[in-house]
Design an enzyme around this catalytic site. Structure first.
Site, PDB file in Angstrom:
ATOM      1  CE  LYS A 194      -5.378   0.460  -7.003  1.00 31.89           C
ATOM      2  NZ  LYS A 194      -4.210   1.245  -7.403  1.00 31.89           N
ATOM      3  NE  ARG A 216      -6.700   6.549  -7.103  1.00 35.38           N
ATOM      4  CZ  ARG A 216      -6.108   7.719  -7.250  1.00 35.38           C
ATOM      5  NH1 ARG A 216      -6.477   8.540  -8.210  1.00 35.38           N
ATOM      6  NH2 ARG A 216      -5.161   8.094  -6.423  1.00 35.38           N
ATOM      7  CE  LYS A 247      -3.722  -1.271  -3.788  1.00 35.49           C
ATOM      8  NZ  LYS A 247      -2.941  -0.360  -4.580  1.00 35.49           N
TER       9      LYS A 247
HETATM   10  C1  PBG Z   1      -1.801   3.574  -7.350  1.00 35.86           C
HETATM   11  C2  PBG Z   1      -1.705   2.793  -6.109  1.00 35.86           C
HETATM   12  C3  PBG Z   1      -2.446   2.977  -4.928  1.00 35.86           C
HETATM   13  C4  PBG Z   1      -1.993   2.006  -4.031  1.00 35.86           C
HETATM   14  C5  PBG Z   1      -1.007   1.279  -4.678  1.00 35.86           C
HETATM   15  N1  PBG Z   1      -0.852   1.764  -5.961  1.00 35.86           N
HETATM   16  C6  PBG Z   1      -3.408   4.034  -4.561  1.00 35.86           C
HETATM   17  C7  PBG Z   1      -4.677   4.177  -5.249  1.00 35.86           C
HETATM   18  O1  PBG Z   1      -5.067   3.425  -6.142  1.00 35.86           O
HETATM   19  O2  PBG Z   1      -5.361   5.122  -4.887  1.00 35.86           O
HETATM   20  C8  PBG Z   1      -2.515   1.813  -2.641  1.00 35.86           C
HETATM   21  C9  PBG Z   1      -1.637   1.029  -1.727  1.00 35.86           C
HETATM   22  C10 PBG Z   1      -2.039   1.102  -0.297  1.00 35.86           C
HETATM   23  O3  PBG Z   1      -3.074   1.652   0.085  1.00 35.86           O
HETATM   24  O4  PBG Z   1      -1.251   0.595   0.514  1.00 35.86           O
HETATM   25  N2  PBG Z   1      -0.525   3.954  -7.841  1.00 35.86           N
END
Ligand code: PBG
Length: 322
Positions: A194, A216, A247
């Protein structure tokens, strides 16, 4: 060699093209993300994500029956609690918003896979994905809270838990806690690679979880790193992950490809909010054709090697494929 070899021969008609198509999209590989909010009888459109809504739990039965009827295999849930705190305790509240939603959905459509996103950012007052200590996210203190959240989601009936926090060791911590509480059969779908991405912008709007300070980048991956993604996936698998995820999807097709080539496990890819909103905005102006562009994007994600695609387009795609 030309003229005996002519690749256009098999492109001549729609039937021939269909016969030799290598990658096909199916609703059985699509997962639809749902935002759940507190209250009653409300469905509020998310301004930065046209066509996507925040739903109250009492409106979920109608929605998920439709999702099931369209053939979509599963949903992933994100919660908007009515209050937040330093610890993100709403994430492990047995009566929390996601726990309520899981129960409601499993009640009306037991055959739809319900995935619970396991993270704290939607529940913490500071918007970070973990517990803070001295202004930084404390990895090891966060593990315990995440494990409690996952156990409460499994107890509510979630078919799969999906940690999206990017703490080191979280998959092992979740696996251990789930097993200890009798949830040996609950799979973990890990957001393994991620990235710290600006493509999450609309989601943070939707889930009201933008970090109140900083960003983050001390826990999510650096967008320049491809080899490191293999280390993340390998570690998550060692710790017991059942499905691994990349992701965002579209800007990271090479990473999906690498994971597919290196690991014989189910691979998921998240076609995230920013990817969705860009298409909706361009299509809204008439600059691209929404249907063909979406199908092309999702086909490219599948072609790169994703077995499962999490996408806000899922319901529309199901209609187009029908
Ligand atoms: C964190 C989480 C995020 C997304 C899914 N789970 C946001 C982040 O990490 O800031 C993003 C999903 C998207 O942008 O469609 N709980």
């Amino acid at each position: 060699m030309f003229p005996s070899t002519r690749l256009r021969r098999l492109r001549r008609t729609a039937t021939l093209r269909d016969m030799v198509r290598e990658t096909r999209l199916s609703t059985r590989n699509l997962i639809f993300p749902i935002f759940v909010q507190c209250g009653r009888q409300r469905r509020d459109e998310i301004p930065s994500m046209p066509g996507q809504y925040r739903w109250t739990v009492d409106l979920l039965p109608r929605l998920v029956r439709e999702v099931r009827d369209r053939g979509i295999v599963g949903v992933i849930l994100f919660g908007l609690p009515d209050s937040k705190d330093e610890l993100g305790s709403g994430a492990f509240d047995p009566d929390g918003i996601v726990q309520q939603a899981v129960k409601q959905i499993k009640d009306v459509v037991p055959d739809l896979a319900v995935i619970a996103d396991t993270c704290l950012d939607e529940y913490t007052s500071h918007g970070h994905c973990g517990i803070l200590r001295n202004g930084d996210v404390d990895n090891d203190a966060t593990l315990e809270v995440l494990a409690r959240a996952a156990v409460s989601q499994a107890a509510a009936g979630a078919d799969i838990v999906a940690p999206s926090d990017m703490m080191d060791g979280r998959v092992g911590a979740l696996r251990q806690a789930l097993d200890a509480e009798g949830f040996q059969q609950t799979p973990v779908m890990a957001y393994s690679a991620k990235y710290a991405s600006s493509f999450y912008g609309p989601f943070r709007d939707a889930a009201d979880c933008a970090p109140q300070f900083g960003d983050r980048r001390s826990y999510q991956m650096d967008p320049g790193n491809r080899r490191e993604a293999m280390r993340e996936v390998a570690l998550d698998l060692q710790e017991g992950a059942d499905i691994v995820m990349v992701k965002p999807a579209l800007a990271y097709l090479d990473v999906i490809r690498d994971v597919r080539a290196n690991f014989d496990v189910p691979v998921a890819a998240y076609n995230v909010s920013g990817e969705y909103s860009m298409v909706k905005a361009a299509a809204g102006h008439g600059w691209v054709d929404e249907q063909t562009v979406v199908l092309e994007i999702l086909t490219s994600i599948a072609r790169a090697g994703a077995d499962l695609i999490l996408t806000y387009h899922a319901c529309d795609v199901a209609q187009w494929l029908a």
